[in-house]
Write an enzyme that holds these catalytic residues in place. Structure first.
Site, short mmCIF file in Angstrom:
data_model
loop_
_atom_site.label_atom_id
_atom_site.label_comp_id
_atom_site.label_asym_id
_atom_site.label_seq_id
_atom_site.Cartn_x
_atom_site.Cartn_y
_atom_site.Cartn_z
N MET A 161 0.84 -1.17 0.00
CA MET A 161 0.00 0.00 0.00
C MET A 161 0.89 1.24 0.00
SD MET A 161 -3.12 1.07 2.59
CE MET A 161 -2.85 -0.37 3.56
N PRO A 162 1.33 1.70 -1.17
CA PRO A 162 2.21 2.86 -1.26
C PRO A 162 1.51 4.16 -0.88
CG PRO A 162 2.27 1.57 -3.29
CD PRO A 162 1.15 1.06 -2.47
#
EC number: 5.3.2.-
Length: 61
Positions: free
Chosen positions: A1-2
């Site tokens: 989850m950037p």
């Protein structure tokens, strides 16, 4: 989850910010092979009175 955080000075239009979020998401998805729905882009807009370079506020330039 950037998570991608972008800080910039005030003055961009809503359309510019919308395009920025979209294009950054595309680049991150491509390079990290991450699903777009997992990419978070946080825009931090700063007032020119709250930012300085070389001892001078941007609002004073």
């Amino acid at each position: 989850m950037p998570f991608v955080t972008i800080q910039f000075l005030e003055g961009r239009t809503d359309d510019q910010k919308k395009a920025l979020v979209s294009e950054v998401t595309e680049v991150v998805a491509k390079n990290l092979k991450a699903p777009k729905e997992n990419i978070h882009v946080i825009l931090e807009e700063m007032k020119k009175t709250d930012y300085g370079v070389g001892g001078v506020r941007k609002s004073d330039i």
